[in-house]
Structures are given as structure tokens and as C-alpha cells.
Write a protein that holds these residues in place. Structure first.
Motif, PDB file in Angstrom:
ATOM      1  N   TYR A 182       7.504  -5.324 -10.682  1.00 41.69           N
ATOM      2  CA  TYR A 182       6.344  -4.450 -10.803  1.00 41.69           C
ATOM      3  C   TYR A 182       5.929  -3.963  -9.415  1.00 41.69           C
ATOM      4  CZ  TYR A 182       5.563  -6.344 -15.553  1.00 41.69           C
ATOM      5  OH  TYR A 182       5.689  -6.717 -16.874  1.00 41.69           O
ATOM      6  N   THR A 183       5.408  -2.751  -9.346  1.00 40.88           N
ATOM      7  CA  THR A 183       4.882  -2.212  -8.095  1.00 40.88           C
ATOM      8  C   THR A 183       3.409  -1.894  -8.288  1.00 40.88           C
ATOM      9  OG1 THR A 183       7.034  -1.309  -7.461  1.00 40.88           O
ATOM     10  CG2 THR A 183       5.096  -0.377  -6.385  1.00 40.88           C
ATOM     11  N   LEU A 184       2.553  -2.521  -7.486  1.00 45.30           N
ATOM     12  CA  LEU A 184       1.105  -2.432  -7.660  1.00 45.30           C
ATOM     13  C   LEU A 184       0.510  -1.470  -6.643  1.00 45.30           C
ATOM     14  CD1 LEU A 184       0.351  -6.248  -8.111  1.00 45.30           C
ATOM     15  CD2 LEU A 184       0.879  -4.550  -9.887  1.00 45.30           C
ATOM     16  N   THR A 185       0.055  -0.328  -7.127  1.00 43.81           N
ATOM     17  CA  THR A 185      -0.546   0.682  -6.255  1.00 43.81           C
ATOM     18  C   THR A 185      -1.730   1.326  -6.965  1.00 43.81           C
ATOM     19  OG1 THR A 185       0.619   2.680  -7.018  1.00 43.81           O
ATOM     20  CG2 THR A 185       1.817   1.237  -5.493  1.00 43.81           C
ATOM     21  N   GLN A 186      -2.539   2.013  -6.187  1.00 45.42           N
ATOM     22  CA  GLN A 186      -3.525   2.902  -6.767  1.00 45.42           C
ATOM     23  C   GLN A 186      -2.811   4.152  -7.283  1.00 45.42           C
ATOM     24  OE1 GLN A 186      -6.090   3.325  -3.358  1.00 45.42           O
ATOM     25  NE2 GLN A 186      -7.140   1.388  -3.745  1.00 45.42           N
ATOM     26  N   SER A 187      -3.552   5.065  -7.844  1.00 46.27           N
ATOM     27  CA  SER A 187      -2.952   6.240  -8.485  1.00 46.27           C
ATOM     28  C   SER A 187      -2.598   7.344  -7.509  1.00 46.27           C
ATOM     29  CB  SER A 187      -3.915   6.801  -9.548  1.00 46.27           C
ATOM     30  OG  SER A 187      -4.211   5.829 -10.520  1.00 46.27           O
ATOM     31  N   GLU A 188      -2.974   7.170  -6.241  1.00 38.00           N
ATOM     32  CA  GLU A 188      -2.773   8.238  -5.262  1.00 38.00           C
ATOM     33  C   GLU A 188      -2.474   7.642  -3.899  1.00 38.00           C
ATOM     34  OE1 GLU A 188      -5.405  11.933  -3.296  1.00 38.00           O
ATOM     35  OE2 GLU A 188      -6.139  10.823  -5.051  1.00 38.00           O
ATOM     36  N   ALA A 189      -1.536   8.239  -3.188  1.00 36.79           N
ATOM     37  CA  ALA A 189      -1.290   7.906  -1.787  1.00 36.79           C
ATOM     38  C   ALA A 189      -2.029   8.929  -0.924  1.00 36.79           C
ATOM     39  CB  ALA A 189       0.200   7.921  -1.490  1.00 36.79           C
ATOM     40  N   TYR A 190      -2.353   8.545   0.311  1.00 36.90           N
ATOM     41  CA  TYR A 190      -3.189   9.388   1.157  1.00 36.90           C
ATOM     42  C   TYR A 190      -2.507   9.717   2.477  1.00 36.90           C
ATOM     43  CZ  TYR A 190      -6.969   8.295  -2.067  1.00 36.90           C
ATOM     44  OH  TYR A 190      -7.743   8.181  -3.192  1.00 36.90           O
ATOM     45  N   THR A 191      -2.424  11.008   2.792  1.00 43.00           N
ATOM     46  CA  THR A 191      -2.079  11.398   4.151  1.00 43.00           C
ATOM     47  C   THR A 191      -3.247  11.007   5.051  1.00 43.00           C
ATOM     48  OG1 THR A 191      -3.069  13.596   3.941  1.00 43.00           O
ATOM     49  CG2 THR A 191      -0.722  13.361   3.335  1.00 43.00           C
ATOM     50  N   MET A 192      -3.037  11.014   6.341  1.00 42.11           N
ATOM     51  CA  MET A 192      -4.121  10.583   7.233  1.00 42.11           C
ATOM     52  C   MET A 192      -5.306  11.558   7.267  1.00 42.11           C
ATOM     53  SD  MET A 192      -3.149   7.607   7.984  1.00 42.11           S
ATOM     54  CE  MET A 192      -2.571   7.707   6.267  1.00 42.11           C
ATOM     55  N   PRO A 193      -5.084  12.860   7.206  1.00 40.40           N
ATOM     56  CA  PRO A 193      -6.248  13.744   7.068  1.00 40.40           C
ATOM     57  C   PRO A 193      -7.022  13.487   5.771  1.00 40.40           C
ATOM     58  CG  PRO A 193      -4.381  14.983   7.885  1.00 40.40           C
ATOM     59  CD  PRO A 193      -3.854  13.634   7.490  1.00 40.40           C
ATOM     60  N   ALA A 194      -6.297  13.197   4.685  1.00 38.71           N
ATOM     61  CA  ALA A 194      -6.965  12.897   3.416  1.00 38.71           C
ATOM     62  C   ALA A 194      -7.721  11.578   3.508  1.00 38.71           C
ATOM     63  CB  ALA A 194      -5.948  12.844   2.284  1.00 38.71           C
ATOM     64  N   LEU A 195      -7.124  10.571   4.179  1.00 40.53           N
ATOM     65  CA  LEU A 195      -7.809   9.297   4.375  1.00 40.53           C
ATOM     66  C   LEU A 195      -9.056   9.490   5.219  1.00 40.53           C
ATOM     67  CD1 LEU A 195      -7.901   6.201   4.103  1.00 40.53           C
ATOM     68  CD2 LEU A 195      -6.429   6.072   6.127  1.00 40.53           C
ATOM     69  N   ALA A 196      -8.953  10.314   6.262  1.00 42.73           N
ATOM     70  CA  ALA A 196     -10.107  10.596   7.110  1.00 42.73           C
ATOM     71  C   ALA A 196     -11.226  11.260   6.308  1.00 42.73           C
ATOM     72  CB  ALA A 196      -9.682  11.488   8.276  1.00 42.73           C
ATOM     73  N   GLU A 197     -10.836  12.141   5.386  1.00 40.43           N
ATOM     74  CA  GLU A 197     -11.836  12.810   4.547  1.00 40.43           C
ATOM     75  C   GLU A 197     -12.534  11.813   3.626  1.00 40.43           C
ATOM     76  OE1 GLU A 197     -12.101  16.444   1.252  1.00 40.43           O
ATOM     77  OE2 GLU A 197     -10.271  16.148   2.422  1.00 40.43           O
TER      78      GLU A 197
END
Length: 287
Positions: free
Chosen positions: A201-216
Motif C-alpha cells: 500500500y502507498t499512503l499519501t494525501q490526494s495531492e502533491a505540491y510543488t514548492m510555489p503551491a506549498l508556499a501558497e
């Protein structure tokens, strides 16, 4: 009534403690055995009715009394900064499990397990499923994304810097909270329909974030204006070299810069019947 034996290693670590808490909501405490390095750190578990035993991975003889006849052995590795140490520990655990009638191993993995991954612990995480496949054990692997939790105490520094500084360029990072990961572990461990032999199994949230998106996201959560200004891998290693962890952490973000830490999976939703808590919601709750 059938009495089970669930054994959890690393029970006083960050993930281990969360798994213990999640397990107590699903099974009687008397069915839980904890393997710990330092007994004094687990006294609260003992007072709750759980069996607590000391283990030393460098002394395989200490493993047998703890894991023998476990219906499910939940293996969370000890903290170390190199793959060789973890592989050596894992070898001792696998051999002890084979020799002491462990029925099923549920093992912590990580998404940085690819053959071309420069992360210092990638060799260990790549070794885990291959070694289990070559063993006589029934097993299931739980591959975690990056833990979201360390972002919370890091937020004041990011506000001060006014920038996210992770050296991953234009690539994205995938996250999961310790709480969500632990709940998934507990549900798989206690549900025979989920505890499939050989399943990864791979446990992740539904979305990955680029660094600009993480900063936002961080800007919205904190109310501070946060941008993205990455430092070099060497600068990052030097900045966060507490307990000599700098090179290991830098190697992880080198993997991120290659696009090797952006995996997104629906497995958490398959296990829990709902998506994992999103990163904005998690940070808003914890900040």
C-alpha cells in the motif's frame, strides 16, 4: 473468543506511538505487545494493560521473547541515518520472525525506494519488499509519503524567512500525516481482507505540491506572505545538520528534485473509506 497477539516495534517513536493509539481503538489492550529500546519511555503503555518488552536489534536473542507467535508483527524501524544499519536490523527481525512463528509482518516503507533514488535510506526501503518476498513470511508493506507533521514546528522559521527553501526545483512533494498513516496501519493489521499477503500500500494525501503551491498553502494558513527561494543541497545540509542529519535530509530533497517524491495514491481511501486529511486542513488544524 479468539485472542490475537499484535506486536509493535518502535512503539515509543513518532509513528509507533500513533500506531499504538490507533490499535487500542480497535483491539483489546491485552492483545498488544510492544517492543521498545527503553522501557522507561513506555511505562504509560504498561499501565494501560499492554505488554511491554525491551528489545535490542543488535542482540537477536532479545527479539524472540517479544515477537514469538505474533499473529501480526508491525515493524517500525529504529531511527538511523544509513541503509546498512537499517538493513542489518531488518535482517535480524526477519530471521527472528521466521524462526518464531510470526504469522504476518506489516512493515513500514517509504516512497523513496526507487533504484535511481539518491536518498541515503533508499537502499533500505528498496530492500524491504525484496527481502520479504524472498522470506518464508506472509507480509504487507505500507509505503508512507513524506510526513506532514514536521512542517508545523517549521512554520515560524518559514515565516521569518518569508520563503520555502526546500531544494527540489520545479518538482512536487507528496505528504501524509502520522495520524492518518497510523490509522491505516491499524486498520490493515486488524482486517483480514486488507492484510493481503504481498500487498504493498502507498499512503499519501490526494495531492502533491510543488514548492510555489506549498508556499501558497502556508501563506493562507499563517496569514504571512511566503514565496519560494530554494537553497542549494549543501546549504540545506549545513543548515539542518543537528545530530548529523543534514546530509541524510539533503539526500532526500535531492530525490525530490528528481521527481521521486511526488507519488499520489488512492490506497489510503481504499483502506479507510475516505481520503487522507489534506495538507491545508492538517496545517490549519495544527497551527
Amino acid at each position: 473468543m479468539l485472542i490475537m497477539k499484535y506486536t509493535i516495534t518502535g512503539a515509543t517513536g513518532h509513528l509507533g506511538k500513533e500506531i499504538v493509539t490507533a490499535m487500542t481503538k480497535l483491539v483489546p489492550m491485552k492483545e498488544i505487545t510492544l517492543g521498545v529500546h527503553t522501557l522507561s519511555k513506555a511505562l504509560n503503555f504498561q499501565t494501560q494493560g499492554m505488554t511491554v518488552k525491551e528489545i535490542d536489534y543488535d542482540n537477536p536473542a532479545t527479539l524472540a521473547p517479544v515477537i514469538a507467535n505474533s499473529d501480526v508483527l508491525i515493524y517500525v524501524p529504529s531511527k538511523s541515518h544509513d541503509s546498512f544499519s537499517r538493513v542489518t536490523e531488518f535482517e535480524n527481525v526477519v530471521k527472528a520472525a521466521e524462526a518464531n512463528s510470526v504469522q504476518h509482518m506489516l512493515v513500514m516503507g517509504f516512497i523513496a525506494d526507487q533504484e535511481d533514488n539518491p536518498f541515503a535510506l533508499s537502499a533500505f526501503y528498496g530492500y524491504v519488499p525484496r527481502r520479504l518476498a524472498a522470506s518464508s513470511l506472509h507480509y504487507t508493506v505500507m509505503r508512507n509519503a513524506l510526513y506532514a507533521d514536521p512542517l508545523v514546528p517549521y512554520l515560524p522559521e518559514l515565516i521569518k524567512r518569508q520563503n520555502v527553501i526546500y531544494p527540489v526545483g520545479d518538482q512536487a512533494l507528496s505528504f501524509i500525516s502520522l495520524h492518518d498513516s497510523a490509522n491505516a496501519f491499524a486498520h490493515v493489521a486488524t482486517d483480514s481482507s486488507l492484510l493481503e499477503d504481498g500487498r504493498i500500500y502507498t499512503l499519501t494525501q490526494s495531492e502533491a505540491y510543488t514548492m510555489p503551491a506549498l508556499a501558497e498553502v502556508i501563506s493562507k494558513v499563517t496569514g504571512a506572505k511566503i514565496g519560494y527561494q530554494p537553497v542549494s543541497l549543501q546549504e540545506f545540509s549545513d543548515l539542518y545538520n543537528e545530530n548529523n542529519e543534514g546530509p541524510m535530509l539533503a539526500s532526500m530533497y535531492a530525490a525530490g528534485a528528481k521527481g521521486l517524491l511526488d507519488e499520489v495514491s488512492l490506497d489510503y481511501e481504499i483502506i479507510m473509506g475516505k481520503p487522507a486529511q489534506s495538507l491545508p486542513s492538517f496545517l490549519q488544524t495544527k497551527y
